[in-house]
Design a protein around this motif. Sequence first.
Motif, PDB file in Angstrom:
ATOM      1  N   LYS A 215      51.312  51.103  48.693  1.00 39.76           N
ATOM      2  CA  LYS A 215      50.550  49.836  47.997  1.00 39.76           C
ATOM      3  C   LYS A 215      50.347  50.126  46.583  1.00 39.76           C
ATOM      4  N   HIS A 293      58.104  44.117  47.614  1.00 39.56           N
ATOM      5  CA  HIS A 293      57.582  45.209  48.509  1.00 39.56           C
ATOM      6  C   HIS A 293      58.388  44.902  49.711  1.00 39.56           C
ATOM      7  N   THR A 306      58.446  41.032  50.762  1.00 37.17           N
ATOM      8  CA  THR A 306      57.386  40.143  50.194  1.00 37.17           C
ATOM      9  C   THR A 306      57.293  40.177  48.645  1.00 37.17           C
ATOM     10  N   GLU A 308      54.970  40.152  45.569  1.00 43.30           N
ATOM     11  CA  GLU A 308      53.503  40.351  45.096  1.00 43.30           C
ATOM     12  C   GLU A 308      53.472  39.803  43.754  1.00 43.30           C
ATOM     13  N   LYS A 309      52.095  39.189  43.484  1.00 35.85           N
ATOM     14  CA  LYS A 309      52.008  38.579  42.394  1.00 35.85           C
ATOM     15  C   LYS A 309      50.717  38.996  41.231  1.00 35.85           C
ATOM     16  N   THR A 311      48.579  42.980  39.896  1.00 38.63           N
ATOM     17  CA  THR A 311      48.188  44.251  40.012  1.00 38.63           C
ATOM     18  C   THR A 311      46.949  44.312  39.037  1.00 38.63           C
TER      19      THR A 311
END
Length: 660
Positions: A215, A293, A306, A308-309, A311
Amino acid sequence: MKFSNYKILIPALALLAGSTMPGCKPGKAGSSVDADAAQKVYVAPGKYDEIYTFMSGGFSGQVAAYGIPSGRLLKVIPVFSQNPENGYGYSEETKPMLNTSHGFVAWDDSHHPELSKTNGEDDGRWLFINGNNTPRIARIDLTTFKTTEIIELPNIGGNHASPFCTENTEYVVGNTRFSQPLDNAGNDVPIDSYKKNFKGAVSFVKVDKETGGMKLAFQLIVPPFNYDLAHAGKGPSHDWMFFTCYNTEQANTLLEVNASQRDKDFVMAINWKKAEELILAGKGTKIPVKYAHNVYSDKTHSATSTIEKETQILDVTKFPGLVYYMPCPKSPHGVDVTPDGESIVASGKLAAVIPVFSYKKMLDAIAKKAYDGMIDGNLPVLKYEAVLRGEVKKPGLGPLHTEFDDKGFAYTTMFVSSEVVKWKVDNLEIIDRAPVFYSPGHLSIPGGDSKKPYGKYVIVMDKITKDRYLPTGPELSQAAQLFDISGNKMKLLLDFPTIGEPHYAQSIPADKIVKNQVKFFKLAENTNPYAVKSEKETKVVRTGKRVDVYMTAMRSHLAPDNIEGIQVGDDVYIHITNLEQDWDVPHGFAIKGANNAELLIMPGETSTLKWNPYQQGIVPFYCTDFCSALHQEMQGYFRVSPAGSKVPVKFSIGVNPVTQ
């Protein structure tokens, strides 16, 4: 940016021009090979090698596993590139592994494998590898030798300083090779606004200690240098991560000259534990980004992707105490930490010394504020003399990479003078040197970057092999050379060709991996939605223009093996379950004229090939992996009818025309 006593030098182009390039050998190869070398690398039939070496495939985008001391290639592990040998990246189950924020990217440039660690020792559970071009980090499960996870890294260009892990694999890191504007900042800016608009980003990827799941935890925004290899601290230096960086001039053109002006670049020291604490305290700033990911499951035998949007970032200029810079000779490539965690080794590629820095002296210099200027206003540059433990004098030309054995010695590759130098860590004296053929980059000692090296061997990866092997046209194979380092003198035992361009390797005693090997997947635990557990469950189902073929494979037939009712223009999905429950009995599957690849299905696994028939006729399919004496008989036929045909879906197996 302010620096004192930094000379402006002309780049050492003359040094390179006069370097020992491989137009001829530095002496006869045979003269440097020990008389009993063949005996030392011989592994008798039926016996195992002592060591696994995992070598990056460079521009192939893959990882190769070799046995040492034999040098035998055991397996090419597909990671970032499609692999028609087994359908990786072609099968419907594995296509999501190659998804990115840029879409389907079916290749990359893999450089630095990294074994997972527990208490600073290689534990043999996972192998991480970087994708340099489209920034990604992959995790390979060493129980199956399969790539099980790939995470893309936003905000960076060129993921070269990657994926080095902390002492207990709390994190693996990835850092910017090519600084660029942050992804959410917009990128339509002049290139010559580099110093104003470009940034570096250090990615800290959290690793689950039980599953290995990754992650993206946070990123540190750092000055826009070019960041190179890293290593984490050990023992007393556990909380720190060290990176080399070059182009501290922040040039954006003709770096060969413009990024070689100063005589010093830096080792960047990051207190990652402090950064983690700041994130846990809510000091991070969430920003929008976009990255993929991808995760593969051994239960469903399929991957999901997936997007991800967001950080979290920390701007290091706003948090004093996170980052310090230690000067080192210009254009450094790698930084390495001794097994006791007390010394940090780094050197410039054009230098004639190897500086060894002291972790204790670094802390003392920080406490006393022994600074030699600041970067970006408040990022301290520590004085060279204040952090230096000593220098290895006259080691050779072009020091690149250092690793350590279990007897207190260090080994450094010399790219320009084509040699490996052995030196003593405590007094920095050179003990031995050995020629290599030619221009070595990295080397690998089993456990050589860990707290507990295994020693015994060093594997050196050479960039150029002119006149070492039978010629193969304009391009020759890259290679590795194996040395025995059990005695005072290094002894050349073997050289062997490698796939791709090997950059770095990690080596580990085989018994740490062999004991955990998965020999087949349990059919009862297969939860792939298209799995069939027996031939009685096989079927063909049409839904509009989509046709699903539920097929099984076992020695020595495919079921069903006669399929009719397929039409031109259909989307045909052939889902094949390998019913075998025995070690080393994969089955293959291929269709005549299919424009993708074959499949290679492991025992107990389900895999899917998508096929779009484009013309009517009888189309054979068959098993591609030799599995039994009747392997050749393991085949079947599709009947493809014109689009709109009234031929019904029909499938069968087991009708024997001889008995009719």
